[in-house]
Design a protein around this motif. Sequence first.
Motif, mmCIF file in Angstrom:
data_model
loop_
_atom_site.group_PDB
_atom_site.id
_atom_site.type_symbol
_atom_site.label_atom_id
_atom_site.label_comp_id
_atom_site.label_asym_id
_atom_site.label_seq_id
_atom_site.Cartn_x
_atom_site.Cartn_y
_atom_site.Cartn_z
ATOM 1 N N LEU A 1 0.798 -1.225 0.000
ATOM 2 C CA LEU A 1 0.000 0.000 0.000
ATOM 3 C C LEU A 1 0.839 1.288 0.000
ATOM 4 O O LEU A 1 1.415 1.623 -1.023
ATOM 5 C CB LEU A 1 -0.983 -0.032 1.171
ATOM 6 C CG LEU A 1 -2.237 0.822 0.993
ATOM 7 C CD1 LEU A 1 -3.154 0.209 -0.047
ATOM 8 C CD2 LEU A 1 -2.992 0.966 2.290
ATOM 9 N N CYS B 1 -10.591 -4.192 0.405
ATOM 10 C CA CYS B 1 -9.987 -4.397 -0.923
ATOM 11 C C CYS B 1 -8.707 -5.231 -0.814
ATOM 12 O O CYS B 1 -8.125 -5.367 0.272
ATOM 13 C CB CYS B 1 -9.683 -3.035 -1.534
ATOM 14 S SG CYS B 1 -8.559 -2.060 -0.532
ATOM 15 N N PRO C 1 -5.501 -4.688 -1.726
ATOM 16 C CA PRO C 1 -4.279 -4.100 -1.154
ATOM 17 C C PRO C 1 -4.285 -4.071 0.386
ATOM 18 O O PRO C 1 -3.240 -4.262 1.013
ATOM 19 C CB PRO C 1 -4.278 -2.674 -1.725
ATOM 20 C CG PRO C 1 -5.039 -2.777 -2.993
ATOM 21 C CD PRO C 1 -6.108 -3.777 -2.737
ATOM 22 N N LEU C 2 -5.453 -3.853 0.995
ATOM 23 C CA LEU C 2 -5.527 -3.864 2.465
ATOM 24 C C LEU C 2 -5.288 -5.277 2.995
ATOM 25 O O LEU C 2 -4.646 -5.473 4.029
ATOM 26 C CB LEU C 2 -6.897 -3.353 2.922
ATOM 27 C CG LEU C 2 -7.077 -1.890 3.348
ATOM 28 C CD1 LEU C 2 -6.566 -1.651 4.746
ATOM 29 C CD2 LEU C 2 -6.478 -0.904 2.396
ATOM 30 N N CYS D 1 -7.690 7.782 -0.019
ATOM 31 C CA CYS D 1 -8.918 6.988 0.099
ATOM 32 C C CYS D 1 -9.253 6.747 1.581
ATOM 33 O O CYS D 1 -8.344 6.633 2.408
ATOM 34 C CB CYS D 1 -8.667 5.675 -0.638
ATOM 35 S SG CYS D 1 -9.617 4.305 -0.062
ATOM 36 N N LYS E 1 -9.906 4.269 3.177
ATOM 37 C CA LYS E 1 -9.287 3.069 3.778
ATOM 38 C C LYS E 1 -7.871 3.355 4.274
ATOM 39 O O LYS E 1 -7.387 2.706 5.189
ATOM 40 C CB LYS E 1 -9.309 1.909 2.792
ATOM 41 C CG LYS E 1 -10.713 1.318 2.711
ATOM 42 C CD LYS E 1 -10.835 0.216 1.719
ATOM 43 C CE LYS E 1 -12.289 -0.197 1.639
ATOM 44 N NZ LYS E 1 -12.653 -0.773 0.358
ATOM 45 N N PHE E 2 -7.203 4.338 3.670
ATOM 46 C CA PHE E 2 -5.897 4.765 4.187
ATOM 47 C C PHE E 2 -6.079 5.430 5.555
ATOM 48 O O PHE E 2 -5.232 5.335 6.420
ATOM 49 C CB PHE E 2 -5.271 5.823 3.255
ATOM 50 C CG PHE E 2 -4.464 5.285 2.108
ATOM 51 C CD1 PHE E 2 -5.062 4.661 1.037
ATOM 52 C CD2 PHE E 2 -3.081 5.415 2.095
ATOM 53 C CE1 PHE E 2 -4.330 4.189 -0.032
ATOM 54 C CE2 PHE E 2 -2.330 4.948 1.028
ATOM 55 C CZ PHE E 2 -2.955 4.342 -0.035
ATOM 56 N N TYR F 1 0.159 0.517 -6.056
ATOM 57 C CA TYR F 1 0.294 -0.697 -5.252
ATOM 58 C C TYR F 1 -0.409 -1.903 -5.880
ATOM 59 O O TYR F 1 -0.349 -3.005 -5.332
ATOM 60 C CB TYR F 1 -0.195 -0.464 -3.807
ATOM 61 C CG TYR F 1 -1.455 0.358 -3.698
ATOM 62 C CD1 TYR F 1 -2.698 -0.218 -3.809
ATOM 63 C CD2 TYR F 1 -1.385 1.727 -3.479
ATOM 64 C CE1 TYR F 1 -3.850 0.541 -3.715
ATOM 65 C CE2 TYR F 1 -2.517 2.501 -3.383
ATOM 66 C CZ TYR F 1 -3.746 1.901 -3.497
ATOM 67 O OH TYR F 1 -4.877 2.661 -3.406
ATOM 68 N N CYS G 1 -9.188 -3.496 -8.504
ATOM 69 C CA CYS G 1 -9.352 -4.673 -7.646
ATOM 70 C C CYS G 1 -10.774 -4.680 -7.081
ATOM 71 O O CYS G 1 -11.409 -3.632 -6.948
ATOM 72 C CB CYS G 1 -8.332 -4.676 -6.519
ATOM 73 S SG CYS G 1 -8.476 -3.293 -5.427
ATOM 74 N N GLY H 1 -13.684 -4.492 -4.710
ATOM 75 C CA GLY H 1 -13.867 -3.778 -3.440
ATOM 76 C C GLY H 1 -13.263 -2.393 -3.410
ATOM 77 O O GLY H 1 -13.250 -1.757 -2.357
HETATM 78 S S1 SF4 Z 1 -8.246 3.372 -3.320
HETATM 79 FE FE1 SF4 Z 1 -9.257 1.403 -3.637
HETATM 80 S S2 SF4 Z 1 -7.614 -0.113 -3.667
HETATM 81 FE FE2 SF4 Z 1 -6.794 1.751 -2.724
HETATM 82 S S3 SF4 Z 1 -7.071 1.465 -0.533
HETATM 83 FE FE3 SF4 Z 1 -8.847 2.581 -1.299
HETATM 84 S S4 SF4 Z 1 -10.389 1.024 -1.734
HETATM 85 FE FE4 SF4 Z 1 -8.387 -0.010 -1.555
#
Ligand code: SF4
Length: 353
Positions: A9, A52, A54-55, A86, A88-89, A208, A280, A282
């Motif tokens: 990531l 997703c 990468p996580l 994002c 998720k980061f 990533y 990817c 998700g």
């Molecule tokens: S941008 Fe997409 S692939 Fe990257 S961390 Fe966020 S959800 Fe996951």
Amino acid sequence: MKIGFPRALFYYDYFPFWSGFFNHLDIELKISPSTHRQIMEDGLKRANDETCLPLKLLAGHIQALKDVDAIFLPRMVSGEENAYNCPKFLGIPETLLAAVPPGMPVLSAVINWRKGQRQVLKDLQILGVKLGKSRAEIHKAFLRGHECQQQYQESRGAGWNFEEKIKELESAGGGTLKKSNGNCMVIAANVPQTPSKPLRITLIGHSYLVQESYANLNLLQRLREKAEVSLIQHVEPKEAEAHLSGLRKKLFWSHAKQIYGAGNKFVEDPTIDGIIYLTCFGCGTDSMVQELLAQKVRKHHKPYMVITLDEHTGEAGLVTRLEAFLDMVERRKAREGYVSAYGKCLDSHSNTL
Ligand code: SF4
């Protein structure tokens, strides 16, 4: 002190900064090995099912870090003034604590460039206190990290990624690789160009995913054997920004801006024969950006393929799709004067890609 840094990531975009920062503080960074089967399986067991790929890989890399005093999981909120990473980061490290081996300390730091350099420094000082470093030391380490990151950004296009760039230069023997006292690699020559190929293909996707050769089943390498490949990561941020116009609303995720802006540039480039979008399962931001880009591609009648990766993606299926796509691009270029006799009608009246 030895700190574990997962090779996943944020590694692919921000490692030069953290490498310069920690090395200046005389702290050793131990990076997890390149992704392999066990890392992927461990990640799948510990990460949330809904997240997703990468996580999930990041969860696997955290578990692969052995013999370290702590694991470093930064919360990279924003890498530039007018955009966020994002969501998720933003959830790191909390969303990944289940993957951290019991008893292993986790170090974190908030990086939010939207709030300006002063705030970034303040947040790094909090990390500095935990590391037993003075404010002056943290300030100098920050400047060193910043310098390393800028050198890396400016060398965009000279290679393929941070690691490969260095390997290519070393094996070519033509470049000068300087290792400064802060262990920040400075590349002082252009990487020799690979011999030109008849097809020019653009591979679009998050760094990533594009550079994670285990998860993408070596897609980049396979493609480079058959075509001249351009990546959005090689496009200058200013140039990508210039191609963002035409949207009713601004994109506020950094990766989405880079993908859409640089992707647009390649869509409009008549020398590009085909475009592959690597995403990817998700990925929330890609679900929107991929469709925006697909609309542009349809207007320009360019061959376009979307590859969606997940942990079940099989090699045979990917190779077959890739070969079929490249054959189609080659035939279209050679025999149809570059504009398909059928595609125009199909493109304007349907969503079929
Ligand atoms: S941008 Fe997409 S692939 Fe990257 S961390 Fe966020 S959800 Fe996951």
